[in-house]
Every structure is written in C-alpha cells, then in structure tokens.
Design a protein around this motif. Structure first.
Motif, PDB file in Angstrom:
ATOM      1  N   VAL B  64       0.834  -1.199   0.000  1.00 47.43           N
ATOM      2  CA  VAL B  64       0.000   0.000   0.000  1.00 47.43           C
ATOM      3  C   VAL B  64       0.871   1.252   0.000  1.00 47.43           C
ATOM      4  O   VAL B  64       1.916   1.309   0.648  1.00 47.43           O
ATOM      5  CB  VAL B  64      -0.968   0.066   1.208  1.00 47.43           C
ATOM      6  N   ASP B  66      -0.522   5.208  -0.220  1.00 47.86           N
ATOM      7  CA  ASP B  66      -1.724   6.007  -0.426  1.00 47.86           C
ATOM      8  C   ASP B  66      -1.612   6.911  -1.642  1.00 47.86           C
ATOM      9  O   ASP B  66      -0.567   7.509  -1.850  1.00 47.86           O
ATOM     10  CB  ASP B  66      -1.998   6.856   0.818  1.00 47.86           C
ATOM     11  N   PRO B  67      -2.684   6.973  -2.423  1.00 46.51           N
ATOM     12  CA  PRO B  67      -3.980   6.319  -2.198  1.00 46.51           C
ATOM     13  C   PRO B  67      -4.098   4.965  -2.892  1.00 46.51           C
ATOM     14  O   PRO B  67      -5.199   4.457  -3.079  1.00 46.51           O
ATOM     15  CB  PRO B  67      -4.950   7.311  -2.852  1.00 46.51           C
ATOM     16  N   LEU B  69      -3.390   0.823  -3.840  1.00 53.67           N
ATOM     17  CA  LEU B  69      -3.169  -0.541  -3.370  1.00 53.67           C
ATOM     18  C   LEU B  69      -2.606  -1.330  -4.554  1.00 53.67           C
ATOM     19  O   LEU B  69      -3.131  -1.253  -5.662  1.00 53.67           O
ATOM     20  CB  LEU B  69      -4.507  -1.142  -2.905  1.00 53.67           C
ATOM     21  N   ILE B  71      -1.477  -5.100  -5.948  1.00 58.33           N
ATOM     22  CA  ILE B  71      -1.604  -6.545  -5.745  1.00 58.33           C
ATOM     23  C   ILE B  71      -0.804  -7.246  -6.832  1.00 58.33           C
ATOM     24  O   ILE B  71      -1.043  -7.025  -8.023  1.00 58.33           O
ATOM     25  CB  ILE B  71      -3.074  -7.014  -5.788  1.00 58.33           C
ATOM     26  N   PHE B  81      -4.975  -0.414  -7.694  1.00 54.95           N
ATOM     27  CA  PHE B  81      -6.314   0.027  -7.319  1.00 54.95           C
ATOM     28  C   PHE B  81      -6.225   1.390  -6.654  1.00 54.95           C
ATOM     29  O   PHE B  81      -5.269   1.667  -5.922  1.00 54.95           O
ATOM     30  CB  PHE B  81      -6.954  -0.952  -6.324  1.00 54.95           C
ATOM     31  N   ASN B  83      -7.474   3.060  -3.663  1.00 54.02           N
ATOM     32  CA  ASN B  83      -8.029   2.519  -2.417  1.00 54.02           C
ATOM     33  C   ASN B  83      -8.369   3.633  -1.431  1.00 54.02           C
ATOM     34  O   ASN B  83      -8.357   3.430  -0.220  1.00 54.02           O
ATOM     35  CB  ASN B  83      -7.032   1.534  -1.793  1.00 54.02           C
ATOM     36  N   ARG B  84      -8.667   4.819  -1.967  1.00 52.53           N
ATOM     37  CA  ARG B  84      -9.050   5.944  -1.123  1.00 52.53           C
ATOM     38  C   ARG B  84     -10.214   5.559  -0.212  1.00 52.53           C
ATOM     39  O   ARG B  84     -10.268   5.938   0.940  1.00 52.53           O
ATOM     40  CB  ARG B  84      -9.508   7.107  -2.013  1.00 52.53           C
ATOM     41  N   PRO B  86     -11.595   2.212   1.166  1.00 51.77           N
ATOM     42  CA  PRO B  86     -11.373   0.765   1.250  1.00 51.77           C
ATOM     43  C   PRO B  86     -12.665  -0.050   1.192  1.00 51.77           C
ATOM     44  O   PRO B  86     -12.632  -1.263   1.051  1.00 51.77           O
ATOM     45  CB  PRO B  86     -10.689   0.578   2.604  1.00 51.77           C
ATOM     46  N   ARG B  87     -13.796   0.644   1.318  1.00 49.69           N
ATOM     47  CA  ARG B  87     -15.071  -0.053   1.163  1.00 49.69           C
ATOM     48  C   ARG B  87     -15.376  -0.322  -0.306  1.00 49.69           C
ATOM     49  O   ARG B  87     -16.216  -1.161  -0.630  1.00 49.69           O
ATOM     50  CB  ARG B  87     -16.219   0.771   1.767  1.00 49.69           C
ATOM     51  N   SER B  88     -14.708   0.384  -1.189  1.00 50.60           N
ATOM     52  CA  SER B  88     -14.907   0.110  -2.609  1.00 50.60           C
ATOM     53  C   SER B  88     -13.668   0.500  -3.412  1.00 50.60           C
ATOM     54  O   SER B  88     -13.619   1.518  -4.076  1.00 50.60           O
ATOM     55  CB  SER B  88     -16.189   0.799  -3.107  1.00 50.60           C
ATOM     56  N   PRO B  89     -12.638  -0.366  -3.329  1.00 47.92           N
ATOM     57  CA  PRO B  89     -11.413  -0.131  -4.101  1.00 47.92           C
ATOM     58  C   PRO B  89     -11.723  -0.127  -5.603  1.00 47.92           C
ATOM     59  O   PRO B  89     -12.508  -0.944  -6.075  1.00 47.92           O
ATOM     60  CB  PRO B  89     -10.509  -1.309  -3.725  1.00 47.92           C
TER      61      PRO B  89
END
Lengths: 244, 170
Positions: B64, B66-67, B69, B71, B81, B83-84, B86-89
């Motif tokens: 990670v 910011d902002p 992610l 993988i 991604f 990932n600002r 995290p509920r919806s990357p």
C-alpha cells in the motif's frame, strides 16, 4: 477517516521510526522493503542494497551474504529483520544504511518463517510443508529482542500452516493458510486466541496501525477490514479472484 | 612467452570451470513434467507493458502507498487500485511485468522484479506507467533454472532466462 492526506510513514507505519519517509508499506512475506532511503531486497543467500535517494535512479550499492534460503525482510526501528529457513537475522542500518551491520542470528529448527517486530519482541511463524522441511513444526514463536545481539525465545503457540503475520501493539494477526486469519492478544510470550476468520485462505496481511485498517490476501482474493483494539474485525470490501 | 602464459592460464581456467560444471551437473534422469517459459534479453528489456485493469487470478504479495493498493499477480504483473475508499477499491490498471513477485514504492516510483532485473516505474499517473530505470541482472538467482518437480531438464542459456514453468498437460 480514510482520507489520503495523512502523512506517509515508513517502517510499516511505525510512529517510532526515525523520520516519516515517503515509502509505502508491504506485508510480512515481502522480499523488498524501503528504509533509510534504501531499497533492501533479499533472495536466497543475499541481502542487496540499492540507494534510492534519487528514486528514479536506483543505484546498486552492494550485496551482503546473509545465510541460506532467505525468505522475507521486515524493517523496524532502524533494523532489518530477515527471515530464513534456518532462523531470523537482525541487521542494524542506523549508522550505515549502505552497509548493514550484523547484530545476531536467532536459530530455530528448519521451517519457513516471516517475522514482524514490535517493542521488545519479534514474532516468527514456522511452517512445514511442500516447499519447506517436512520435519518442521507449525507454530508462532515470540522472541525477546530487547538485546538485539542476544535474542531468545519466550513463548510459542501451535498453528496449522502459517504464512504472513502483522502486529499492532497487543494484537497479532496470523495468516494460517486454509484455516484462515487468526487474531491473538499477545503479552510478550503469552498468546491468547481471540477469533478466527475461517472461511478464507490467508497468505499475508498488511496492518495499518494508524488507521486500524487490515488488508488480507490469499487464494480467494483481497479482503479489507477495520479492526478494534479488542480484536474484532469489521469487513469493508472484497476483491474476489476470477475463477474462470 | 607471455602469450603462452596467458594461454596456459586460460586452459587451466577452462579446465577448472569444466570440472566445476561437471560436478554441478544434474544427472539425466526422469524428464520434468514442466515446460520452461524462456525470455530473451531483448524481449525482457521491453516486457513491461501497460494493460487495462483485469481480474485477479493468482494474487501474490500486496503493498500500500496512499492512495493506491498494489496486488501482485504471481509472475505476471501488478494490479493497481485506487483505495481511497477501502469499502470500494477502484481498479485503475494492470502493469504487465513478467516474473514479478515483489514490489515497493517510494514517492511516485514503483520498484519491481522483472525476472532477473530490477525496474523502476514512474506511476505519477498509474494509468500511464513509464519505465524509467532498469538494472539488468540485479537478481541473478531469479533465473529459474530448475523445474518445480525437481526432475531433469537441460537448460539452454541461448534462449535467455526462464520466467516460469508450465505443466506440460496444461
């Protein structure tokens, strides 16, 4: 709460680190890590140092022979904790980031082992299995590192087949493969299991202490949680794999 | 005289090397059930490619910054991604990086292993990644000379580096 304007920290978000640095944070299974404006990498026998003061122009500095079957690297408070099949090595980078200084080697029976550290303790997971020694055992060990030149074991807890792990003060998160994510309360060498998320395969975690935010990756995808000091986990989102 | 000395030295060195190789050689036995995927030096130099975001298949390590992610797609590349939240990357891009296992980020620079090379990628705009520096053979041990089943395979270095091993019946 999740805004991106908070300061970036190095040393895995550890507030004790010498200075906030513009690096990110990896998991405990990482073989790359950024500390002291250097990129440190490990592979099999070697710790390699790259100077990244000029980020666009990484400059190879040197390769340090560490041991055999090096697996992981974890930075904590100007030290590098290196996990290998034969044990954990501690190197100091405070005075000479280009020339990591060997402090100690904590030896244990042969197993695969990532390591994390916080305060006076390091935690390593030992895993037997396909790529490792079949004789090995599956457990997490707590190691007293208050004298980094003389680490010694103070406790352990049996596991099924652990991989990565993450820590925030007295909370320890361990990826136990197909068994899932296990959450422990830890007090030095004492492990108290709190809960298990057991419906997913868990390979590695990133614990973002400053945000109480946990990212978990495994064969099923990437999962994000918010955690509480008492060890409860609130699911935030899933990036599932495509099984086609 | 000095030429003769040099020649003798070379022959000696050759002999030593040959002996060394002989002792290191894998005894031909049951052939491996895996097929090596080779990459040549010139192909490796231009192997990092920008791709549209794609689904995870075999996720590896994570990172990670910011902002964002990151993988790792094992031995294939890096998913990025936003990932600002995290509920919806939000998927942004996939950077194809053959042989990639590890990642780290400083400022706007992503470091990856690209088989045996270390590569710095400018991700100021993650949807337009730009390779800015490459250290060839920074990780010589990443050349996967041996098949995962441990069985016999004769490595052909003229074909380049081995990125991965694919099961023959795949």
């Amino acid at each position: 709460m999740w805004s991106c304007d908070s300061h970036d920290t190095d040393f895995r978000g550890n507030p004790d680190s010498a200075s906030a640095m513009p690096g990110g944070q990896g998991g405990s299974m990482a073989r790359f890590t950024i500390a002291a404006d250097r990129l440190y990498t490990v592979d099999r026998n070697n710790l390699r140092v790259f100077n990244i003061e000029n980020a666009e122009q990484p400059n190879f500095v040197q390769s340090v022979q560490v041991g055999f079957d090096i697996e992981t690297i974890f930075p904590y408070q100007n030290r590098l904790f290196i996990g290998s099949m034969a044990g954990m090595f501690i190197y100091d980078i405070r005075f000479s980031p280009d020339n990591p200084t060997f402090l100690s080697n904590y030896e244990h029976i042969t197993a695969c082992d990532p390591v994390v550290a916080e305060g006076n303790y390091a935690y390593v997971t030992l895993r037997s299995g396909r790529d490792c020694n079949f004789e090995a055992i599956n457990e997490v060990q707590a190691i007293d590192i208050s004298d980094a030149r003389n680490p010694f074991q103070v406790g352990s807890f049996p596991l099924s087949g652990p991989y990565g792990l993450g820590i925030d003060e007295n909370l320890l998160f361990i990826c136990d493969g197909d068994v899932g994510l296990k959450v422990f309360n830890i007090d030095g060498g004492n492990f108290t299991p709190l809960r298990t998320i057991n419906n997913i395969n868990a390979f590695d975690v990133i614990v973002r202490k400053d945000r109480k935010h946990l990212l978990l990756v495994g064969n099923d995808g990437l999962f994000q949680y918010e955690y509480q000091p008492e060890g409860t986990l609130d699911w935030l989102s899933t990036i599932a794999i495509n099984r086609d | 005289m000095s030429k003769l000395k040099l020649l003798t030295y070379c022959l000696l060195l050759l002999g030593v090397t040959a002996c060394y190789n002989l002792s290191e050689e894998v005894v031909p036995g049951k052939p491996t059930e895996f097929e090596p995927l080779y990459i040549t030096r010139s192909a490796l130099n231009s192997s990092i490619q920008k791709k549209p975001a794609q689904p995870l298949k075999k996720p590896g390590k994570i990172y990670v910054r910011d902002p964002y992610l990151f993988i790792n797609e094992q031995l294939k590349g890096v998913h990025i991604f936003d990932n600002r939240n995290p509920r919806s990357p939000r998927p942004l891009a996939f950077i194809e990086v053959p042989g990639c296992v590890d990642m780290a980020v400083k400022n706007n620079i992503l470091y990856v292993d690209n088989v045996v090379d270390l590569v710095a990628i400018d991700i100021t705009n993650p949807e337009q990644p730009r390779e800015v520096h490459r250290i060839a053979e920074a990780f010589p041990q990443a050349n996967r000379l041996f098949p995962p089943d441990g069985l016999y395979y004769e490595h052909d270095s003229t074909k380049g580096y081995i990125v991965e091993w694919i099961p023959k019946n795949d």
